[in-house]
Every structure is written in C-alpha cells, then in structure tokens.
Design a protein around this motif. Structure first.
Motif, PDB file in Angstrom:
ATOM      1  N   PRO A  35      10.571  29.989 -22.727  1.00 42.06           N
ATOM      2  CA  PRO A  35      11.773  30.150 -21.897  1.00 42.06           C
ATOM      3  C   PRO A  35      11.609  29.640 -20.476  1.00 42.06           C
ATOM      4  CG  PRO A  35      10.648  32.240 -22.188  1.00 42.06           C
ATOM      5  CD  PRO A  35       9.981  31.279 -23.112  1.00 42.06           C
ATOM      6  N   ASP A  36      10.375  29.424 -20.015  1.00 38.55           N
ATOM      7  CA  ASP A  36      10.158  29.011 -18.638  1.00 38.55           C
ATOM      8  C   ASP A  36       9.937  27.506 -18.497  1.00 38.55           C
ATOM      9  OD1 ASP A  36       7.844  29.251 -20.030  1.00 38.55           O
ATOM     10  OD2 ASP A  36       6.839  30.599 -18.640  1.00 38.55           O
ATOM     11  N   ILE A  37      10.234  26.726 -19.566  1.00 39.64           N
ATOM     12  CA  ILE A  37      10.173  25.273 -19.469  1.00 39.64           C
ATOM     13  C   ILE A  37      11.575  24.725 -19.719  1.00 39.64           C
ATOM     14  CG2 ILE A  37       9.172  23.135 -20.353  1.00 39.64           C
ATOM     15  CD1 ILE A  37       6.823  24.757 -21.421  1.00 39.64           C
ATOM     16  N   LYS A  71       2.059  17.571 -17.618  1.00 43.93           N
ATOM     17  CA  LYS A  71       1.568  17.144 -18.928  1.00 43.93           C
ATOM     18  C   LYS A  71       1.487  18.287 -19.926  1.00 43.93           C
ATOM     19  CE  LYS A  71      -1.180  13.155 -17.456  1.00 43.93           C
ATOM     20  NZ  LYS A  71      -2.539  12.573 -17.391  1.00 43.93           N
ATOM     21  N   GLU A  72       1.024  19.444 -19.481  1.00 47.66           N
ATOM     22  CA  GLU A  72       0.879  20.570 -20.409  1.00 47.66           C
ATOM     23  C   GLU A  72       2.230  21.003 -20.960  1.00 47.66           C
ATOM     24  OE1 GLU A  72      -0.937  25.129 -20.636  1.00 47.66           O
ATOM     25  OE2 GLU A  72      -1.169  23.940 -18.804  1.00 47.66           O
ATOM     26  N   ALA A  73       3.217  21.109 -20.076  1.00 45.61           N
ATOM     27  CA  ALA A  73       4.559  21.479 -20.518  1.00 45.61           C
ATOM     28  C   ALA A  73       5.156  20.389 -21.403  1.00 45.61           C
ATOM     29  CB  ALA A  73       5.458  21.723 -19.312  1.00 45.61           C
ATOM     30  N   ALA A  74       4.935  19.130 -21.032  1.00 49.17           N
ATOM     31  CA  ALA A  74       5.448  18.016 -21.830  1.00 49.17           C
ATOM     32  C   ALA A  74       4.843  18.038 -23.223  1.00 49.17           C
ATOM     33  CB  ALA A  74       5.141  16.697 -21.138  1.00 49.17           C
ATOM     34  N   TRP A  75       3.554  18.294 -23.326  1.00 43.77           N
ATOM     35  CA  TRP A  75       2.899  18.344 -24.632  1.00 43.77           C
ATOM     36  C   TRP A  75       3.466  19.470 -25.485  1.00 43.77           C
ATOM     37  CZ3 TRP A  75       0.855  16.369 -28.617  1.00 43.77           C
ATOM     38  CH2 TRP A  75       0.178  17.153 -29.550  1.00 43.77           C
ATOM     39  N   LYS A  76       3.735  20.624 -24.873  1.00 46.81           N
ATOM     40  CA  LYS A  76       4.283  21.733 -25.650  1.00 46.81           C
ATOM     41  C   LYS A  76       5.634  21.362 -26.247  1.00 46.81           C
ATOM     42  CE  LYS A  76       1.805  25.517 -23.411  1.00 46.81           C
ATOM     43  NZ  LYS A  76       0.978  25.782 -24.612  1.00 46.81           N
ATOM     44  N   GLY A  92       3.193  33.227 -25.102  1.00 47.66           N
ATOM     45  CA  GLY A  92       1.961  32.560 -24.729  1.00 47.66           C
ATOM     46  C   GLY A  92       2.197  31.511 -23.666  1.00 47.66           C
ATOM     47  N   SER A  93       3.404  31.474 -23.098  1.00 52.55           N
ATOM     48  CA  SER A  93       3.756  30.482 -22.091  1.00 52.55           C
ATOM     49  C   SER A  93       3.561  31.075 -20.713  1.00 52.55           C
ATOM     50  CB  SER A  93       5.217  30.055 -22.283  1.00 52.55           C
ATOM     51  OG  SER A  93       5.583  29.118 -21.312  1.00 52.55           O
TER      52      SER A  93
END
Length: 424
Positions: free
Chosen positions: A51-53, A310-315, A18-19
């Motif tokens: 895997p992409d963060i 922010k979205e990646a940080a929140w995840k 879902g990323s």
C-alpha cells in the motif's frame, strides 16, 4: 521514532505486507495503449500487498517509448522513468549499445528459480550470460482466429487443417461458399509478420540463436517465404494493413486472421457484435506432424539503472510479471498472453469463453508456449527487417526467380548493413 508516528493501523499493514517503504514512494512506468491499461489493472492487487508504493503508469505510445529510451540511454540515463516496457525483438539494442543503462535484475532478486518459470524463447533476447536486463511479460503464441460460420458454410472442419497446403485448399472452398470473403490477410507490403511466423515455426529467423550469424537464407526460411508466396498466388492471402484487417473482421470479409494470442483483445474490442462467431485453432505446418507453434510479438519490463527506487520498482515488476495473480489479471482484462508458465494452470485458462462460442481458447494457445523456438532479434532486428520487407515485396511481385535467390540477396544486404557474417 518513525514507527511510533505510523500508528497502529499502519503498523499492521506494514508487517502484514512485508513492505517498509516511505509513504510517498512513487515509481513511474512508461508503456503504451493496451499494455499500459493492462499494467494499471494489476494495481489494485499490488497495492493490497504494497500500500505504500504508488505506481504511475504513463501511456506514451509504442514508438515514443522506444525513441525516448534510446535518447535517454544515450544521455547516460537522464530522463528515464523507473520502469519501461520493451518489445522483445528490440530489447537487445539497449544493452548492446548502452550496457549501463538498464539494471541487471539478478541483482534485485530475479533468481534462477524465477527465471525457470518462463519459456526459453522469451528469455533468450533478455539475458546476456548470467545477467538479465528485463523480465518477460506477455508473449505472442500464434493462433488461427477463424469465423465459425464461414468455415461451416464451406463444410470445413478446422481440425482437418494440418498443413499449409490444407489451408490453401480450405481457403478456396471457403471463398467459394462465402462470396466476397477472403481466407486470410497479411500486410504483404508493409510488414514481415507472416514470414516471421512461418519461419519461427520451422526454427528459422533472421539470425542464429547466438545472434552472431545471418541465417535468413537457410532452407527452413526459404520454405517459409515460398509458402507465403504460394498462399498469395492462390488467393488465400490478400494484402491488408492492420486497420484494413480490423475493418474486414467487423464487415465479415475475412475468414481467418493469424496472429499472436494477444489478437484476442483486438477482435473482442473491435468486433463485439460478432460474439459466438469466432473460434481458434492451432497454426498449420509444412507437414502434418511438423511443428505447430510460433511466436509473434510480446514484451518485457526493464528497470532503469539510475532509478532511485529500484527496490520498489522490482517489487512491482515481480508482482505484475512473476505471479499468476498479476499475469492472469492482465489476461482477463486485456487479453495479454502470459509468459509465466505456471499461469497456464490458473483456473481462468480452463474457462469457456462466450465470445468464442464457449471454446476454452487459452488451453490450446498457452499450451504451445514450451514448444516455441527462440528467435533472437538482436540489436540488428530493425536493419534486417527493413531489408527483408523490401525483398519480400520484390519477390511477391515477381522480381526474383525463387525464394532461394530472394533470401540469398536479403542475407547479403543484411550482412552489409550489420557487419555480421552469413552462416555457411
């Protein structure tokens, strides 16, 4: 066009997780020593899902994180990473002084349902109205770490220690049966740790629950300070700083250390040869049927308001702190005590631990989380703590006739330093 270039393997990973971040998405995290190591321990599980963060956890030291955050927030957020560790009792400083520096996590997906997964005492310092500027991480439910052999030599069953007076009486017997061993230690000159633990147990602290009044001169706080002095006068507590306590543990010179549950990691890592000799029991109270729960320490994670990710940080924050997998990974690896209430039900919590003679220490320690009273640090914690430490040193040296007089003085000094009123 981009999806065609990804290839079949990447597409499978993308839709499975879902990323959908760009391959080079990187977030930076500021933290310190064991906390930074604990966050790193979650990355394997996190990257299986995302895997992409890429997460770059930087260990820059505890005071350095605080100081660099203050400077960056004062500069409009310039120079902040995406994610930062914040000690709970210092957290309110940032949104009181710099209300636009950190992100309101409710805008990113920190819903009421997620909030309810954490105890009130952890959330109290991190939320303002409906806004939440950080997410609870580890906590410090207080426990008594004790040497089984020293207690056994004195014929003391820790289960019989229900009150602080019981603790004093047991300490005299333990020191008599184990020459050269003191019952416990406290940094009576440089820290407020024991007072804050006893005061929090009794529902008291520097400030009222809403942070608007000074309550350190209330009866429950007076009782806590007087009990610390009673233990010091009885020889139950001797003065020692952090390093001296660790040395005493390793050398077998102390029978009990009272700290937040995170002290497990300290004992295991600094005294590995004492495996099987340590145990844990719950803190005594003023009365046998009184409160037997308090908190010392603990931190949270915040996201910079000017972060481009922010979205990646929140995840990442939500995975590390909002899932049993993330929280229990850090508990297993580095003894960081989860604040997430559902983590209490994780199978690991019920496992016997060889270091503690196969005692299931986390069942008892985590079981106190819902019982702990909130103790807001407010933006004035450092001011109040500095005042109290000076007053405590003077009182323990005989500079005040009693705890009531000492804390009345402390209250007035804190009022002068903060501008807050002393509660009636």
């Amino acid at each position: 066009m981009r999806l065609k270039l990804l290839g079949a393997t990447a597409l499978v990973a993308l839709f499975a997780t879902g990323s959908a971040f760009a391959a080079q998405t990187t977030i930076t995290v500021w933290s310190w020593n064991v906390a930074a190591s604990a966050l790193k321990s979650t990355l394997e599980g996190f990257n299986k899902k995302y895997p992409d963060i890429k997460v770059d956890v930087q260990d820059i030291g505890n005071p350095q994180v605080f100081d660099k955050m203050l400077a960056a927030c004062a500069a409009g957020g310039e120079g902040l990473p995406d994610v930062m560790s914040i000690e709970n009792h210092k957290a309110a400083i940032f949104w009181n002084r710099f209300p636009d520096c950190l992100t309101d996590l409710t805008k990113l997906g920190y819903t009421d349902d997620i909030k309810k997964q954490f105890p009130d005492f952890k959330r109290a310092e991190l939320e303002v109205g409906d806004a939440a500027y950080a997410m609870p991480w580890d906590s410090g439910p207080v426990a008594m770490f004790y040497r089984r052999d020293f207690y056994k030599n004195a014929g003391i069953d820790p289960a019989s220690i229900k009150t602080w007076d019981d603790f004093i009486a047991a300490g005299k017997k333990i020191s008599a049966a184990n020459p050269g061993v003191v019952m416990s230690q406290a940094d009576l000159n440089g820290d407020s740790e024991w007072f804050r633990m006893l005061a929090n147990e009794q529902g008291c602290g520097y400030f009222s629950a809403d942070g608007q009044n000074i309550i350190i001169n209330q009866p429950a706080c007076i009782a806590a300070l007087d009990k610390v002095k009673a233990m010091k006068d009885a020889g139950t507590l001797t003065a020692a700083n952090w390093a001296e306590k660790v040395q005493s543990n390793t050398a077998g010179k102390v029978a009990t250390q009272m700290y937040g549950g995170w002290y497990d990691g300290t004992i295991r890592s600094t005294s590995p040869d004492l495996s099987g000799k340590w145990g844990v029991y719950m803190m005594p109270s003023m009365t046998a049927d009184g409160q037997h729960a308090a908190n010392l320490g603990g931190s949270s994670l915040a996201i910079a308001n000017n972060s481009a990710n922010k979205e990646a940080a929140w995840k990442f924050v939500n995975y590390a702190l909002g899932t049993n997998e993330g929280q229990v990974t850090m508990l297993k690896s580095f003894g960081l005590v989860p604040s997430l209430l559902s983590a209490v039900k994780d199978p690991f919590v019920n496992e016997p631990l060889p270091y503690y003679d196969n005692q299931k220490i986390w069942v008892d320690i985590l079981g106190t989380l819902p019982k702990i009273s909130p103790s807001p640090g407010t933006q004035y914690f450092s001011d109040a703590d500095a005042v109290f430490k000076a007053v405590q040193t003077k009182y323990l040296a005989g500079g005040y006739p009693d705890g009531k007089t000492a804390l009345a003085d402390a209250a007035q000094q804190i009022a002068s330093a903060t501008g807050l009123p002393v509660a009636k």
